[in-house]
Design a protein around this motif. Sequence first.
Motif, PDB file in Angstrom:
ATOM      1  N   VAL A  59      19.075 -57.114 -45.361  1.00  0.00           N
ATOM      2  CA  VAL A  59      18.474 -56.620 -44.112  1.00  0.00           C
ATOM      3  C   VAL A  59      19.136 -57.267 -42.899  1.00  0.00           C
ATOM      4  O   VAL A  59      19.456 -56.588 -41.907  1.00  0.00           O
ATOM      5  CB  VAL A  59      16.954 -56.887 -44.105  1.00  0.00           C
ATOM      6  N   VAL A  60      19.366 -58.580 -42.969  1.00  0.00           N
ATOM      7  CA  VAL A  60      20.036 -59.280 -41.861  1.00  0.00           C
ATOM      8  C   VAL A  60      21.451 -58.731 -41.665  1.00  0.00           C
ATOM      9  O   VAL A  60      21.901 -58.513 -40.528  1.00  0.00           O
ATOM     10  CB  VAL A  60      20.076 -60.804 -42.122  1.00  0.00           C
ATOM     11  N   GLY A  61      22.158 -58.493 -42.770  1.00  0.00           N
ATOM     12  CA  GLY A  61      23.498 -57.918 -42.690  1.00  0.00           C
ATOM     13  C   GLY A  61      23.493 -56.537 -42.050  1.00  0.00           C
ATOM     14  O   GLY A  61      24.373 -56.214 -41.238  1.00  0.00           O
ATOM     15  N   LEU A  62      22.501 -55.709 -42.392  1.00  0.00           N
ATOM     16  CA  LEU A  62      22.386 -54.376 -41.798  1.00  0.00           C
ATOM     17  C   LEU A  62      22.142 -54.462 -40.292  1.00  0.00           C
ATOM     18  O   LEU A  62      22.757 -53.728 -39.512  1.00  0.00           O
ATOM     19  CB  LEU A  62      21.241 -53.609 -42.463  1.00  0.00           C
ATOM     20  N   LEU A  63      21.258 -55.352 -39.894  1.00  0.00           N
ATOM     21  CA  LEU A  63      20.956 -55.502 -38.464  1.00  0.00           C
ATOM     22  C   LEU A  63      22.181 -55.966 -37.681  1.00  0.00           C
ATOM     23  O   LEU A  63      22.458 -55.463 -36.579  1.00  0.00           O
ATOM     24  CB  LEU A  63      19.802 -56.490 -38.282  1.00  0.00           C
TER      25      LEU A  63
ATOM     26  N   ILE B 178      26.922 -54.559 -34.170  1.00  0.00           N
ATOM     27  CA  ILE B 178      28.378 -54.463 -33.962  1.00  0.00           C
ATOM     28  C   ILE B 178      28.798 -53.030 -33.683  1.00  0.00           C
ATOM     29  O   ILE B 178      29.600 -52.748 -32.792  1.00  0.00           O
ATOM     30  CB  ILE B 178      29.127 -55.028 -35.183  1.00  0.00           C
ATOM     31  N   PHE B 179      28.236 -52.084 -34.460  1.00  0.00           N
ATOM     32  CA  PHE B 179      28.578 -50.671 -34.265  1.00  0.00           C
ATOM     33  C   PHE B 179      28.126 -50.176 -32.896  1.00  0.00           C
ATOM     34  O   PHE B 179      28.787 -49.328 -32.287  1.00  0.00           O
ATOM     35  CB  PHE B 179      27.946 -49.809 -35.360  1.00  0.00           C
TER      36      PHE B 179
ATOM     37  N   PRO C  70      20.456 -44.449 -46.395  1.00  0.00           N
ATOM     38  CA  PRO C  70      21.490 -45.397 -46.853  1.00  0.00           C
ATOM     39  C   PRO C  70      21.113 -46.846 -46.594  1.00  0.00           C
ATOM     40  O   PRO C  70      21.457 -47.731 -47.385  1.00  0.00           O
ATOM     41  CB  PRO C  70      22.727 -44.995 -46.028  1.00  0.00           C
ATOM     42  N   MET C  71      20.387 -47.097 -45.498  1.00  0.00           N
ATOM     43  CA  MET C  71      19.979 -48.468 -45.201  1.00  0.00           C
ATOM     44  C   MET C  71      19.014 -48.996 -46.248  1.00  0.00           C
ATOM     45  O   MET C  71      19.128 -50.138 -46.696  1.00  0.00           O
ATOM     46  CB  MET C  71      19.333 -48.528 -43.810  1.00  0.00           C
ATOM     47  N   VAL C  72      18.064 -48.144 -46.647  1.00  0.00           N
ATOM     48  CA  VAL C  72      17.115 -48.537 -47.699  1.00  0.00           C
ATOM     49  C   VAL C  72      17.863 -48.770 -49.012  1.00  0.00           C
ATOM     50  O   VAL C  72      17.567 -49.716 -49.755  1.00  0.00           O
ATOM     51  CB  VAL C  72      16.032 -47.449 -47.881  1.00  0.00           C
ATOM     52  N   PHE C  73      18.859 -47.915 -49.288  1.00  0.00           N
ATOM     53  CA  PHE C  73      19.658 -48.056 -50.514  1.00  0.00           C
ATOM     54  C   PHE C  73      20.412 -49.381 -50.512  1.00  0.00           C
ATOM     55  O   PHE C  73      20.437 -50.098 -51.520  1.00  0.00           O
ATOM     56  CB  PHE C  73      20.637 -46.889 -50.630  1.00  0.00           C
TER      57      PHE C  73
END
Length: 206
Positions: A133-137, A142-143, A172-175
């Motif tokens: 989750v931290v990586g996704l945030l 960045i994007f 995809p985020m949940v995946f």
Amino acid sequence: MILAFYDEEINIEEFDQRIGYNIVRVIAEDRDSVKEIVSELEKTFGKDRLIIRSIDDVIKMVDKIILILGGALVFIGLFSAVVGSLGIINTMIMAVYEQRKEIGILKALGATNWQIFLLYATLSTLIGFIGGVVGLLLSIGIFKLIDPIALKILHQKGLETVNQLFLYDIKPMVFIAGISAFIGFIAGILPALKASKMDPIKAIRG
């Protein structure tokens, strides 16, 4: 579409002074007619004296860039998964070692091997999930910074209709978060097994 006229025998500066321009922008009514217009222009002016850059060419270029970036991201993702797994394994081993007395007390109070295993497996799963989750945030942040820069480049290439390059879909985020949790669970199996098989008397004595 961008048309650039050139001739090896003509100096560009002389060409501009004599003709007045060497680049022409052509706007097609719809995307389906682009190929037909390109074909007619090549027949009229000749391929040897004309460079045509249509929106399809830009899209192909973007697709190639996305493909390369996708491959790089897959490699980085796999590498990160391996490094993350090693980090979780190390963290869980240290946790089991530092909490051996607590494990011994739990087993002395009646906790089964399965309950101890489930406790530490759940902990490692949570570590993996939170890391994902931290990586996704961080990635979204960045994007968000890159998006305006990428859009500016695409608009300069003729893609004015593109308003957003990076799309954010919850599925995809949940995946990805689920995969991170699964990696955490796999990485925590050995430390959890070690904790579950620990002798309570030896554990309490330290």
